[in-house]
Design a protein around this motif. Structure first.
Motif, mmCIF file in Angstrom:
data_model
loop_
_atom_site.group_PDB
_atom_site.id
_atom_site.type_symbol
_atom_site.label_atom_id
_atom_site.label_comp_id
_atom_site.label_asym_id
_atom_site.label_seq_id
_atom_site.Cartn_x
_atom_site.Cartn_y
_atom_site.Cartn_z
ATOM 1 N N HIS A 170 0.857 -1.183 0.000
ATOM 2 C CA HIS A 170 0.000 0.000 0.000
ATOM 3 C C HIS A 170 0.891 1.229 0.000
ATOM 4 O O HIS A 170 1.739 1.383 0.884
ATOM 5 N N PRO A 171 0.727 2.124 -0.980
ATOM 6 C CA PRO A 171 1.576 3.312 -1.019
ATOM 7 C C PRO A 171 1.174 4.329 0.054
ATOM 8 O O PRO A 171 0.000 4.697 0.160
ATOM 9 N N VAL A 172 2.139 4.752 0.848
ATOM 10 C CA VAL A 172 1.920 5.788 1.858
ATOM 11 C C VAL A 172 3.137 6.703 1.878
ATOM 12 O O VAL A 172 4.230 6.312 1.492
ATOM 13 N N ASP A 173 2.919 7.903 2.365
ATOM 14 C CA ASP A 173 4.008 8.849 2.577
ATOM 15 C C ASP A 173 3.874 9.370 3.998
ATOM 16 O O ASP A 173 2.959 10.141 4.306
ATOM 17 N N LEU A 174 4.776 8.947 4.868
ATOM 18 C CA LEU A 174 4.680 9.315 6.274
ATOM 19 C C LEU A 174 4.899 10.806 6.479
ATOM 20 O O LEU A 174 4.353 11.398 7.411
ATOM 21 N N ALA A 175 5.678 11.430 5.623
ATOM 22 C CA ALA A 175 5.956 12.855 5.775
ATOM 23 C C ALA A 175 4.717 13.704 5.537
ATOM 24 O O ALA A 175 4.557 14.761 6.145
ATOM 25 N N THR A 176 3.814 13.231 4.667
ATOM 26 C CA THR A 176 2.612 13.994 4.350
ATOM 27 C C THR A 176 1.338 13.353 4.882
ATOM 28 O O THR A 176 0.290 14.014 4.950
ATOM 29 N N GLY A 177 1.414 12.072 5.240
ATOM 30 C CA GLY A 177 0.229 11.345 5.679
ATOM 31 C C GLY A 177 -0.586 10.752 4.548
ATOM 32 O O GLY A 177 -1.592 10.068 4.788
ATOM 33 N N ALA A 178 -0.147 10.972 3.315
ATOM 34 C CA ALA A 178 -0.895 10.482 2.156
ATOM 35 C C ALA A 178 -0.977 8.953 2.166
ATOM 36 O O ALA A 178 0.020 8.261 2.366
ATOM 37 N N GLY A 179 -2.181 8.442 1.966
ATOM 38 C CA GLY A 179 -2.395 7.006 1.841
ATOM 39 C C GLY A 179 -2.605 6.256 3.131
ATOM 40 O O GLY A 179 -2.931 5.061 3.109
ATOM 41 N N LEU A 180 -2.436 6.902 4.272
ATOM 42 C CA LEU A 180 -2.496 6.173 5.546
ATOM 43 C C LEU A 180 -3.891 5.604 5.821
ATOM 44 O O LEU A 180 -4.019 4.448 6.246
ATOM 45 N N ASP A 181 -4.932 6.395 5.627
ATOM 46 C CA ASP A 181 -6.277 5.923 5.968
ATOM 47 C C ASP A 181 -6.649 4.680 5.168
ATOM 48 O O ASP A 181 -7.160 3.703 5.726
ATOM 49 N N ALA A 182 -6.375 4.686 3.875
ATOM 50 C CA ALA A 182 -6.706 3.526 3.049
ATOM 51 C C ALA A 182 -5.858 2.322 3.425
ATOM 52 O O ALA A 182 -6.350 1.188 3.469
ATOM 53 N N ALA A 183 -4.580 2.565 3.732
ATOM 54 C CA ALA A 183 -3.671 1.454 4.029
ATOM 55 C C ALA A 183 -3.989 0.779 5.358
ATOM 56 O O ALA A 183 -3.711 -0.411 5.536
ATOM 57 N N LEU A 184 -4.590 1.510 6.283
ATOM 58 C CA LEU A 184 -4.833 0.972 7.631
ATOM 59 C C LEU A 184 -6.228 0.393 7.811
ATOM 60 O O LEU A 184 -6.528 -0.146 8.880
ATOM 61 N N GLU A 185 -7.046 0.469 6.810
ATOM 62 C CA GLU A 185 -8.406 -0.057 6.934
ATOM 63 C C GLU A 185 -8.375 -1.560 7.215
ATOM 64 O O GLU A 185 -7.801 -2.343 6.462
ATOM 65 N N GLY A 186 -8.974 -1.970 8.324
ATOM 66 C CA GLY A 186 -9.026 -3.383 8.698
ATOM 67 C C GLY A 186 -7.776 -3.923 9.352
ATOM 68 O O GLY A 186 -7.700 -5.120 9.654
ATOM 69 N N VAL A 187 -6.785 -3.082 9.614
ATOM 70 C CA VAL A 187 -5.527 -3.527 10.218
ATOM 71 C C VAL A 187 -5.672 -3.648 11.739
ATOM 72 O O VAL A 187 -6.252 -2.770 12.384
#
Length: 260
Positions: free
Chosen positions: A45-62
């Motif tokens: 799952h693509p995420v960028d920790l510096a900007t927060g981009a992609g985090l919500d989608a990547a963590l769904e169901g985790v």
């Protein structure tokens, strides 16, 4: 169990992913770019920790997040501190049950920007909204080797009383994977390698093993950072646990790999 590994293609993150996948967990690798050689059975799952981009989608169901991301450059505080704050907020929105964090033995004892960022990161996690586990480890063999390899390119070997207690990254990865399975446990006992050595001694191990001819380069004991390192600030105290093998054994095994 659904586990997300932030920085799952890095020096620490990749062995964590391998360990969790081998134990039968569903593993998501969270990085900016997809791995060139993904671990079988994992998904990216693509995420960028510096900007927060992609985090919500990547963590769904985790269920559990293992943070193995690292950044030692100019943006270290933005990534390690503000980035993890954003990560924890996203975890809370996704109802993640457990956050596992890696840190560094003695990071609160060394007045260096990167270590200050790691100390601040610890506070964000331990005071954050998600139940947590925190493991501190000493420097990895890979880091020591990169330092010495950079010096060797200049045909020199550092001569200094700075002390390290390097540890094998795969052992630390196994501890993090076990922590993910156990559930929130707070601060775990620190772990480090079996031997405390000066950087001079480590450089000599590498020089002998690789058969190099290098000139000693004295490192003057100037500045608070160097003085703290000479005082073993990054080594285990009496409460830590020694594990794995020393740098000499790590280097010997590495030299046996094809192409090394």
């Amino acid at each position: 169990m659904q586990v997300a590994v932030l920085g799952g293609t890095g020096t620490l993150g990749l062995p964590v992913v391998r360990e969790l996948a081998a134990q039968g967990h569903s593993v998501r690798v969270l990085t900016r770019t997809a791995p060139a050689d993904p671990v079988p059975g994992t998904e990216h799952h693509p995420v960028d920790l510096a900007t927060g981009a992609g985090l919500d989608a990547a963590l769904e169901g985790v269920h559990t997040v293992v943070d193995a991301a690292n950044h030692a450059g100019l943006r270290s505080e933005r990534v390690l501190v503000e980035g993890v704050r954003a990560l924890l907020a996203a975890e809370r929105r996704a109802r993640v049950s457990h956050h596992v964090e890696i840190s560094i033995v003695g990071c609160d004892q060394v007045p260096f920007a990167y270590y200050r960022a790691k100390t601040a990161q610890e506070r964000v996690v331990t005071q954050g909204p998600v139940p947590w586990t925190l493991l501190r480890a000493t420097q990895f063999h890979y880091l020591i080797d990169r330092i010495l390899a950079a010096a060797a390119k200049l045909r020199v070997a550092p001569h200094t009383g700075i002390l390290f207690q390097p540890v094998d990254v795969t052992v630390v990865a196994a501890r993090l994977a076990a922590a993910a399975e156990t559930g929130p446990s707070g601060r775990l006992p620190d772990v480090g390698g079996p031997i405390v050595q000066t950087l001079t001694e480590l450089a000599e191990v590498r020089r002998r093993t690789l058969g190099q001819s290098l000139l000693p380069l004295p490192v003057p004991p100037l500045g608070r950072v160097v003085r703290r390192l000479r005082d073993a600030a990054l080594c285990l105290d009496n409460d830590g646990e020694t594990v794995s093998f020393d740098y000499a054994e790590w280097l010997r095994r590495r030299c046996e790999l094809p192409g090394i």
